[in-house]
Write a protein that holds these residues in place. Structure first.
Motif: not given
Length: 539
Positions: A51-53, A58-59, A274-282, A347-348
């Motif tokens: 995964f390198d998108n 960032e979105q 949930m947002m923290q899980v998604v954010l840090f995992f991603l 990322v920006m």
């Protein structure tokens, strides 16, 4: 294929839950576990997911930060934060600028990075991370002396907008130059629309939520989600700072008397988790561990400089005019955790047309890993070593966010029997308790026991009463809590409830004074520190 993706997502979430439990036992911040789990699933990990998108990441991360920032504001008690509001705001603005400036100077003159790139690294790493600070304070129930918990919550929740603005300005400058006048104009626009949208959206949302009765249960949470998204999107479209706006909106909603706040708290608590899980995992998934050894030395140098030089210098300089102990300043310095916001800003830099000589993303990533793993893990120990943990019974950092509510449909109330109380000397069987209420526990001195009908109560007993909770039947009961200060009372004559200005539709139904609960009447004399439970009739 779609079913396989859903299965993989479910397995990842189960793994995050398991890692969360494990990290709590090991004393490691759960957010670090989520990052490491993302790295485990990534291109260099066991599962080899490539995964390198960066643009998509960032979105997604920006959406996650919206809800983390919103709930950070929603859960911050402005009453508790007001005494430390000025130093908090200074740290979240000038503190970010000073930290970024010192870090930039270090990167340029010590590490030999290009000038603008050095200050860009400083800007990206300039802010403390709200998700990291909130997570550690709440997960450890870490109440700190000198109102330090509130100071850290306000600072970390409000400093990302400043770091975001600095990052935007420097990226613009690196793409072809920017005049000082344009910098001032850009910053003014960001601040104006961020503040204006935050107050406008937050104020309108409070007004509506006090008056609207939603047709179905749960639609108040849908409305609050829409408010958070609007608070971010509106100023962004106008060139303003969406993170500042959404944080202000959260503060206004969380500190107002609105319907169904007890429903909103657990909902946003779960969503933020949930947002923290998604954010840090991603972000972990996005990284490439094989590239990290090349940036390890400069990243380690920057992390050490941030922790032991730049952050302490900013804290001691800006907090000096406000007094406070050296222990508090040392703890605030140590609590400058770098986290997801810094990686999102990094990322920006990757998706920006600006050209950099170094791998800023992985440098920042390693700095964040070091910050969360070392500073985050040691934060409770440092607070204890500095004797900054508040052990007072009323000092509960979770009280800022929600009242305790267990799974059983019962409620408990503590009653203190003063000398001369009508229950003193009576056996329990003779007490005129309300229907479906039982005396569950008696504390007498250091002893605690379950009473029976023949137990005779004594003065200074501490009683725990238990009664069923009928949540669905009491939806029309709207209660708020208020704590009295010395400034609100006439200290020479005292203030009786009957002398208070009459507020139509409101009634003080209960007063907590120390460990005692009082059912008031018009002659009840109020005292500083009284906690009032006020019932408001429907409008």
């Amino acid at each position: 294929m779609f079913a396989f993706v859903l299965l993989l997502a479910a397995l990842i979430l189960f793994a995050c839950v398991a890692f969360n439990k494990l990290s709590a036992r090991l004393g490691v911040p759960a957010l670090l576990a989520f990052i490491l789990l993302g790295m485990l699933f990534g291109s260099d990990g066991l599962f080899k997911i490539s995964f390198d998108n960066y643009a998509l990441a960032e979105q997604i991360c920006s959406v996650a930060l919206i809800f983390i920032m919103f709930y950070g504001g929603f859960g911050t008690s402005w009453k508790a934060a007001r005494p430390v509001a000025v130093p908090s705001i200074l740290l979240s603005s000038l503190g970010v600028v000073l930290t970024a400036l010192l870090t930039g100077v270090f990167c340029c003159f010590i590490l030999g990075f290009p000038l603008l790139e050095s200050f860009l690294i400083g800007a990206v790493l300039g802010s403390t991370d709200a998700a990291s600070v909130f997570s550690i304070l709440r997960a450890r129930n870490l109440a700190l002396k000198e109102n330090t918990s509130s100071l850290l919550e306000v600072e970390s929740g409000s400093n990302d907008p400043c770091a975001y603005m600095l990052t935007t300005v420097l990226l613009t400058a690196m793409q072809g130059g920017i005049a000082p006048g344009q910098v001032a104009q850009l910053l003014a626009k960001q601040l104006f629309w961020g503040l204006a949208a935050g107050f406008a959206v937050g104020g309108a949302a409070v007004w509506l939520m006090r008056r609207l009765r939603f047709g179905s249960a749960g639609f108040d949470t849908v409305f609050a989600v829409a408010v958070a998204l609007l608070a971010y999107a509106a100023p962004e479209l106008l060139g303003g700072n969406g993170y500042l706006s959404v944080y202000l909106t959260g503060i206004l909603l969380g500190n107002s008397d609105i319907r169904n706040k007890r429903t909103l708290v657990p909902y946003f608590d779960g969503m933020t988790g949930m947002m923290q899980v998604v954010l840090f995992f991603l972000l972990g998934l996005l990284s490439t561990p094989s590239q990290m050894p090349r940036v390890l030395l400069p990243a380690l140098a920057i992390a050490l400089f941030l922790t032991f030089a730049a952050r302490p210098a900013a804290v001691f300089l800006l907090m000096a005019p406000f007094g406070g102990s050296s222990k508090q300043k040392l703890l605030v310095s140590w609590s400058g955790l770098r986290g997801a916001a810094s990686i999102v800003f990094a990322v920006m830099t990757v998706i920006s047309p600006a050209v950099t000589d170094h791998d800023l993303f992985h440098i920042v990533f390693v700095v964040v890993l070091l910050s969360i793993s070392l500073q985050g893990s040691l934060l409770p120990a440092v607070a204890k070593k500095l004797d900054m943990i508040d052990t007072d019974e009323d000092a509960d950092v979770m009280k800022t966010f929600t009242d305790y509510s267990g799974e059983a449909p019962v409620q408990f109330i503590r009653v203190h029997l003063p000398e001369g109380h009508s229950w003193c000397g009576k056996p329990v069987r003779e007490l005129a308790l309300p229907p479906q209420t039982i005396l569950a526990s008696v504390r007498r001195g250091d002893a605690r026991f379950a009473p029976n009908g023949s137990t005779v109560l004594q003065a200074e007993d501490q009683l725990i009463l238990c009664a069923p909770t009928a949540r669905r039947d009491l939806e029309e009961v709207h209660m708020t809590e208020r704590r009295l200060t010395e400034q609100e009372l006439d200290m020479q004559k005292g203030t009786r409830i009957s002398a208070l200005p009459r507020q139509e539709g409101s009634l003080i139904v209960l007063i907590q004074r120390g460990e005692s609960w009082l059912i008031p009447d018009g002659d009840t004399l109020l005292q500083p520190g009284d906690r009032l439970l006020i019932h408001h009739s429907e409008e």
